[in-house]
Design an enzyme around this catalytic site. Sequence first.
Site, PDB file in Angstrom:
ATOM      1  CG  HIS A 283     -13.726  -0.438   7.354  1.00 28.13           C
ATOM      2  ND1 HIS A 283     -13.660   0.684   8.159  1.00 28.13           N
ATOM      3  CD2 HIS A 283     -12.942  -0.165   6.295  1.00 28.13           C
ATOM      4  CE1 HIS A 283     -12.884   1.580   7.578  1.00 28.13           C
ATOM      5  NE2 HIS A 283     -12.425   1.095   6.449  1.00 28.13           N
ATOM      6  NE  ARG A 284      -7.481  -0.429   6.286  1.00 24.62           N
ATOM      7  CZ  ARG A 284      -8.227   0.688   6.184  1.00 24.62           C
ATOM      8  NH1 ARG A 284      -8.419   1.449   7.235  1.00 24.62           N
ATOM      9  NH2 ARG A 284      -8.744   1.035   5.038  1.00 24.62           N
TER      10      ARG A 284
ATOM     11  CE  LYS B  57     -10.344   4.094  10.585  1.00 24.36           C
ATOM     12  NZ  LYS B  57      -9.608   4.695   9.469  1.00 24.36           N
TER      13      LYS B  57
ATOM     14  CG  ASP C  18      -9.647  -2.287  -3.018  1.00 26.32           C
ATOM     15  OD1 ASP C  18      -8.729  -1.635  -3.539  1.00 26.32           O
ATOM     16  OD2 ASP C  18     -10.858  -2.064  -3.242  1.00 26.32           O
TER      17      ASP C  18
ATOM     18  CB  THR D 129      -0.914   0.024   1.252  1.00 23.08           C
ATOM     19  OG1 THR D 129      -1.685   1.226   1.239  1.00 23.08           O
ATOM     20  CG2 THR D 129      -0.138  -0.022   2.550  1.00 23.08           C
TER      21      THR D 129
ATOM     22  CG  HIS E 201      -3.119   7.721   7.408  1.00 20.74           C
ATOM     23  ND1 HIS E 201      -3.035   8.527   8.523  1.00 20.74           N
ATOM     24  CD2 HIS E 201      -2.860   8.515   6.359  1.00 20.74           C
ATOM     25  CE1 HIS E 201      -2.743   9.756   8.149  1.00 20.74           C
ATOM     26  NE2 HIS E 201      -2.625   9.778   6.839  1.00 20.74           N
ATOM     27  CE  LYS E 202      -6.052   1.312   2.691  1.00 22.01           C
ATOM     28  NZ  LYS E 202      -6.172   0.561   1.423  1.00 22.01           N
TER      29      LYS E 202
HETATM   30  P1  IMP Z   1      -8.405   1.964  -0.796  1.00 25.92           P
HETATM   31  O1  IMP Z   1      -8.444   1.871  -2.294  1.00 25.92           O
HETATM   32  O2  IMP Z   1      -8.553   0.676  -0.099  1.00 25.92           O
HETATM   33  O3  IMP Z   1      -7.244   2.753  -0.291  1.00 25.92           O
HETATM   34  O4  IMP Z   1      -9.693   2.784  -0.344  1.00 25.92           O
HETATM   35  C1  IMP Z   1     -10.487   3.516  -1.216  1.00 25.92           C
HETATM   36  C2  IMP Z   1     -10.789   4.875  -0.640  1.00 25.92           C
HETATM   37  O5  IMP Z   1     -11.650   4.678   0.475  1.00 25.92           O
HETATM   38  C3  IMP Z   1      -9.556   5.607  -0.139  1.00 25.92           C
HETATM   39  O6  IMP Z   1      -9.128   6.541  -1.066  1.00 25.92           O
HETATM   40  C4  IMP Z   1     -10.049   6.295   1.093  1.00 25.92           C
HETATM   41  O7  IMP Z   1     -10.415   7.582   0.712  1.00 25.92           O
HETATM   42  C5  IMP Z   1     -11.269   5.521   1.514  1.00 25.92           C
HETATM   43  N1  IMP Z   1     -10.985   4.726   2.701  1.00 25.92           N
HETATM   44  C6  IMP Z   1     -10.504   3.467   2.781  1.00 25.92           C
HETATM   45  N2  IMP Z   1     -10.385   3.086   4.049  1.00 25.92           N
HETATM   46  C7  IMP Z   1     -10.788   4.145   4.783  1.00 25.92           C
HETATM   47  C8  IMP Z   1     -10.870   4.360   6.178  1.00 25.92           C
HETATM   48  O8  IMP Z   1     -10.532   3.530   7.021  1.00 25.92           O
HETATM   49  N3  IMP Z   1     -11.346   5.565   6.531  1.00 25.92           N
HETATM   50  C9  IMP Z   1     -11.713   6.520   5.643  1.00 25.92           C
HETATM   51  N4  IMP Z   1     -11.633   6.376   4.349  1.00 25.92           N
HETATM   52  C10 IMP Z   1     -11.171   5.184   3.916  1.00 25.92           C
END
Ligand code: IMP
Length: 198
Positions: free
Chosen positions: A180-181, A175, A77, A19, A23-24
Amino acid sequence: MRREEPCGELDVRRIYLVTGNKHKVHEINTLAEGSCIEFLQASATKLEVQSGSLGEIALTAARHAFDQIRAPLVVDDSGLFIESLGGFPGPYSSFVYKTIGISGILRLLEGESDRKACFVTAAALIIPPLERVFYGRTCGQITREPRGRGGFGFDPIFLPDGSRKTYAEMSTEEKNTVSHRARAFKKLISYLELLYYG
Ligand code: IMP
């Protein structure tokens, strides 16, 4: 530096987390503290898959990353599914965040009383020959205005059910109790512990 005690005599197993989002990595490693699993941030060229399924997107990206990294790895994702918008932006959350952003989502929901939404994570793990996808889901409400300065993405407008704080008003630990994560990665970490340590 970390985990010496909880892990005891056992070796820490390191898994690449592919990634660009630090933050993740922080959220996931905070969650993994106390386990014998550590996630190391890695990068790989990204494969943009057009799919309505987060699991398929994550697994395809993980396979593509594995061809480059050749070591155990995970791709996360995630997407925000807003009920009154028919699940939009869902798998397109990343594009929508970069284009219309938080203010665009709030505009789309102007005058809308149904503000229910769910965040979903699909975490695809590859340790050949094993491939598995772990899911986590948290539902709540989209606020009427952004609140809080922490986190990333849509955190300031997502209020999980049962909470008075948006994700952006929470510490990482808070959090992780509801997100969800965290729900997806708790399953993934338990699975890895079973796999490696029995
Ligand atoms: P990603 O492709 O998994 O990074 O997530 C798609 C989009 O969802 C990202 O650009 C973030 O804006 C949003 N997103 C994913 N996870 C979170 C979270 O935990 N909090 C807030 N926004 C998130």
